[in-house]
Design a protein around this motif. Structure first.
Motif, PDB file in Angstrom:
ATOM      1  N   GLY A  88      79.302  57.689-221.177  1.00 19.80           N
ATOM      2  CA  GLY A  88      78.707  57.569-222.507  1.00 19.80           C
ATOM      3  C   GLY A  88      77.195  57.687-222.473  1.00 19.80           C
ATOM      4  N   MET A  89      76.519  56.868-223.306  1.00 13.41           N
ATOM      5  CA  MET A  89      75.063  56.923-223.383  1.00 13.41           C
ATOM      6  C   MET A  89      74.414  56.423-222.104  1.00 13.41           C
ATOM      7  SD  MET A  89      74.246  53.679-225.867  1.00 13.41           S
ATOM      8  CE  MET A  89      72.509  53.916-225.623  1.00 13.41           C
ATOM      9  N   ASN A  90      75.192  55.772-221.253  1.00 18.56           N
ATOM     10  CA  ASN A  90      74.668  55.238-220.011  1.00 18.56           C
ATOM     11  C   ASN A  90      74.789  56.228-218.856  1.00 18.56           C
ATOM     12  OD1 ASN A  90      73.678  52.942-218.403  1.00 18.56           O
ATOM     13  ND2 ASN A  90      75.701  53.001-217.451  1.00 18.56           N
ATOM     14  N   LYS A  91      75.415  57.358-219.084  1.00 20.02           N
ATOM     15  CA  LYS A  91      75.691  58.301-218.002  1.00 20.02           C
ATOM     16  C   LYS A  91      74.409  58.973-217.519  1.00 20.02           C
ATOM     17  CE  LYS A  91      78.770  62.090-216.680  1.00 20.02           C
ATOM     18  NZ  LYS A  91      79.331  61.311-215.564  1.00 20.02           N
ATOM     19  N   THR A  92      74.214  58.957-216.226  1.00 20.89           N
ATOM     20  CA  THR A  92      73.076  59.637-215.619  1.00 20.89           C
ATOM     21  C   THR A  92      73.414  59.932-214.169  1.00 20.89           C
ATOM     22  OG1 THR A  92      70.683  59.520-215.206  1.00 20.89           O
ATOM     23  CG2 THR A  92      71.933  57.505-214.878  1.00 20.89           C
ATOM     24  N   PRO A  93      72.926  61.040-213.619  1.00 26.37           N
ATOM     25  CA  PRO A  93      73.138  61.272-212.192  1.00 26.37           C
ATOM     26  C   PRO A  93      72.545  60.126-211.369  1.00 26.37           C
ATOM     27  CG  PRO A  93      72.336  63.261-213.263  1.00 26.37           C
ATOM     28  CD  PRO A  93      72.224  62.149-214.270  1.00 26.37           C
ATOM     29  N   SER A  94      73.189  59.811-210.271  1.00 25.51           N
ATOM     30  CA  SER A  94      72.728  58.716-209.425  1.00 25.51           C
ATOM     31  C   SER A  94      73.116  59.016-207.984  1.00 25.51           C
ATOM     32  CB  SER A  94      73.353  57.391-209.885  1.00 25.51           C
ATOM     33  OG  SER A  94      72.951  56.328-209.052  1.00 25.51           O
ATOM     34  N   TRP A  95      72.252  58.609-207.054  1.00 23.12           N
ATOM     35  CA  TRP A  95      72.510  58.852-205.640  1.00 23.12           C
ATOM     36  C   TRP A  95      72.287  57.568-204.847  1.00 23.12           C
ATOM     37  CZ3 TRP A  95      69.345  61.851-208.713  1.00 23.12           C
ATOM     38  CH2 TRP A  95      69.833  63.127-209.042  1.00 23.12           C
ATOM     39  N   PHE A  96      73.204  57.291-203.928  1.00 20.69           N
ATOM     40  CA  PHE A  96      73.114  56.131-203.049  1.00 20.69           C
ATOM     41  C   PHE A  96      73.123  56.623-201.602  1.00 20.69           C
ATOM     42  CE2 PHE A  96      75.980  53.087-200.627  1.00 20.69           C
ATOM     43  CZ  PHE A  96      74.935  52.285-200.199  1.00 20.69           C
ATOM     44  N   ILE A 111      65.102  53.513-207.783  1.00 21.30           N
ATOM     45  CA  ILE A 111      65.221  52.305-208.594  1.00 21.30           C
ATOM     46  C   ILE A 111      65.558  51.094-207.731  1.00 21.30           C
ATOM     47  CG2 ILE A 111      65.845  53.526-210.706  1.00 21.30           C
ATOM     48  CD1 ILE A 111      68.757  52.528-210.229  1.00 21.30           C
ATOM     49  N   ASP A 112      65.937  51.346-206.475  1.00 21.53           N
ATOM     50  CA  ASP A 112      66.133  50.245-205.534  1.00 21.53           C
ATOM     51  C   ASP A 112      65.950  50.773-204.127  1.00 21.53           C
ATOM     52  OD1 ASP A 112      66.573  47.651-204.687  1.00 21.53           O
ATOM     53  OD2 ASP A 112      68.339  47.384-205.954  1.00 21.53           O
ATOM     54  N   ASN A 127      66.273  50.107-182.371  1.00 18.86           N
ATOM     55  CA  ASN A 127      64.804  50.101-182.452  1.00 18.86           C
ATOM     56  C   ASN A 127      64.281  50.933-183.612  1.00 18.86           C
ATOM     57  OD1 ASN A 127      65.467  52.611-181.513  1.00 18.86           O
ATOM     58  ND2 ASN A 127      64.063  52.595-179.767  1.00 18.86           N
ATOM     59  N   LYS A 128      65.166  51.275-184.551  1.00 22.83           N
ATOM     60  CA  LYS A 128      64.777  52.089-185.697  1.00 22.83           C
ATOM     61  C   LYS A 128      64.688  51.249-186.968  1.00 22.83           C
ATOM     62  CE  LYS A 128      66.916  56.399-184.074  1.00 22.83           C
ATOM     63  NZ  LYS A 128      67.920  57.457-184.410  1.00 22.83           N
ATOM     64  N   ILE A 129      63.783  51.640-187.857  1.00 23.34           N
ATOM     65  CA  ILE A 129      63.723  51.083-189.203  1.00 23.34           C
ATOM     66  C   ILE A 129      64.339  52.106-190.144  1.00 23.34           C
ATOM     67  CG2 ILE A 129      62.235  50.308-191.086  1.00 23.34           C
ATOM     68  CD1 ILE A 129      62.379  48.367-188.765  1.00 23.34           C
ATOM     69  N   LEU A 130      65.388  51.686-190.830  1.00 26.80           N
ATOM     70  CA  LEU A 130      66.098  52.582-191.737  1.00 26.80           C
ATOM     71  C   LEU A 130      66.083  52.004-193.151  1.00 26.80           C
ATOM     72  CD1 LEU A 130      69.183  53.434-189.505  1.00 26.80           C
ATOM     73  CD2 LEU A 130      67.093  54.793-189.812  1.00 26.80           C
ATOM     74  N   PHE A 131      66.522  52.843-194.104  1.00 22.34           N
ATOM     75  CA  PHE A 131      66.472  52.449-195.506  1.00 22.34           C
ATOM     76  C   PHE A 131      67.797  52.742-196.205  1.00 22.34           C
ATOM     77  CE2 PHE A 131      62.169  53.296-194.226  1.00 22.34           C
ATOM     78  CZ  PHE A 131      61.450  52.248-194.792  1.00 22.34           C
ATOM     79  N   ALA A 132      68.094  51.881-197.170  1.00 20.40           N
ATOM     80  CA  ALA A 132      69.149  52.145-198.155  1.00 20.40           C
ATOM     81  C   ALA A 132      68.449  52.300-199.497  1.00 20.40           C
ATOM     82  CB  ALA A 132      70.145  50.993-198.194  1.00 20.40           C
ATOM     83  N   ALA A 133      68.876  53.278-200.271  1.00 18.83           N
ATOM     84  CA  ALA A 133      68.150  53.591-201.499  1.00 18.83           C
ATOM     85  C   ALA A 133      69.102  53.994-202.610  1.00 18.83           C
ATOM     86  CB  ALA A 133      67.142  54.712-201.255  1.00 18.83           C
ATOM     87  N   VAL A 134      68.680  53.699-203.838  1.00 17.36           N
ATOM     88  CA  VAL A 134      69.367  54.148-205.050  1.00 17.36           C
ATOM     89  C   VAL A 134      68.374  54.993-205.835  1.00 17.36           C
ATOM     90  CG1 VAL A 134      70.623  53.491-207.122  1.00 17.36           C
ATOM     91  CG2 VAL A 134      70.708  52.011-205.085  1.00 17.36           C
ATOM     92  N   MET A 135      68.787  56.190-206.221  1.00 16.53           N
ATOM     93  CA  MET A 135      67.915  57.128-206.922  1.00 16.53           C
ATOM     94  C   MET A 135      68.554  57.587-208.223  1.00 16.53           C
ATOM     95  SD  MET A 135      66.987  59.693-203.770  1.00 16.53           S
ATOM     96  CE  MET A 135      66.462  59.091-202.171  1.00 16.53           C
ATOM     97  N   ILE A 136      67.707  57.911-209.187  1.00 13.50           N
ATOM     98  CA  ILE A 136      68.130  58.584-210.410  1.00 13.50           C
ATOM     99  C   ILE A 136      67.110  59.682-210.701  1.00 13.50           C
ATOM    100  CG2 ILE A 136      69.295  56.556-211.366  1.00 13.50           C
ATOM    101  CD1 ILE A 136      66.855  56.222-213.231  1.00 13.50           C
TER     102      ILE A 136
END
Length: 265
Positions: A200-208, A229-230, A238-247
């Motif tokens: 609906g009106m909340n629909k938007t592409p999103s990537w995790f 957005i997060d 010994n690595k620094i990694l990331f988890a991310a949420v994108m729009i």
């Protein structure tokens, strides 16, 4: 610390700050209490919104100070982190609770999963921000609840201690997108996640994404013409990694985004 921006999200990780800062170019240099708001068609039910709003970032507060300052500024919490225990001290991000951003809201500290579900049902609200307190005896959380306008009430879910692969499957199965992400554990990697129906009106592409380096994130943001957005940082060996949420970027021509890691408080 106070300003007026399209959206600012603050993450606290290992006593360092990760900042995601999105500025509307039309509001740069403006530091007024009352600001222009986006068109009524924009419904800021979560951090996909990018309209200008007055905000405050404060640290080292007691629970009573958090509540009193929110009342003093007619503000509501949109992010909270626990700086210390015994005594309990908090860092918070508040926005002006007016105009299209006005919401009934509540925040709670040191509560269980069952208590969150009970309170969300009682207030007819959903989770805006969820943070694990990493209690070894029993899962406990700090949480911000917000009651969406009736016109934007949509199905939502939250999952505790979920593996990233299972989280991806849940998103696909329920046609959902992430609106909040918290790391429950690093070894093995587990998340606490808040999701809404992507329709609906909340629909938007999103990537995790998870398990990405800083450079990989930059490349993915360019590839999708997206904004964060997060963002969560964690260690793997010994690595620094990331988890991310994108729009998708709201309007690349009229807004800019910067994100920083390892900034001092």
């Amino acid at each position: 610390f106070r300003g007026s921006v399209a959206r600012i999200i603050i993450k606290l990780m290992s006593f360092r700050r990760i900042f995601i800062l999105t500025l509307s170019l039309s509001t740069l240099g403006a530091f007024a209490a009352e600001l222009a708001v986006p068109p009524p068609s924009i419904h800021p039910i979560d951090r996909t919104s990018a309209g200008p709003v007055a905000w405050w970032r404060l640290s080292g507060l007691s629970k009573k100070q958090v509540t009193n300052l929110a009342k003093q500024h007619n503000a509501r919490l949109v992010d909270i982190d626990v700086d210390s225990r015994s005594p309990d001290r908090f860092s918070v991000l508040m926005i002006k609770n007016s105009g299209i951003y006005q919401r009934d809201w509540w925040w709670y500290f040191n509560i269980t999963e069952n208590e969150i579900n009970t309170l969300a049902h009682k207030h007819q609200a959903r989770i805006l921000r969820l943070k694990s307190l990493h209690d070894k005896q029993r899962a406990r959380f700090s949480v911000i609840l917000v009651k969406p306008p009736s016109a934007t009430s949509i199905p939502w879910w939250w999952q505790h201690d979920i593996a990233p692969e299972k989280l991806n499957l849940f998103l696909k199965t329920n046609d959902a997108r992430l609106v909040d992400l918290d790391i429950e554990s690093m070894h093995p990697l587990r998340f606490n996640a808040v999701m809404v129906a992507n329709r609906g009106m909340n629909k938007t592409p999103s990537w995790f994404y998870f398990g990405k380096s800083e450079k990989q994130l930059q490349d993915l943001l360019r590839q999708h013409q997206a904004r964060l957005i997060d963002l969560k940082r964690y260690s793997h060996g010994n690595k620094i990694l990331f988890a991310a949420v994108m729009i998708p970027s709201t309007n690349p021509q009229s807004s800019k985004e910067w994100w920083y890691i390892n900034l001092p408080g």
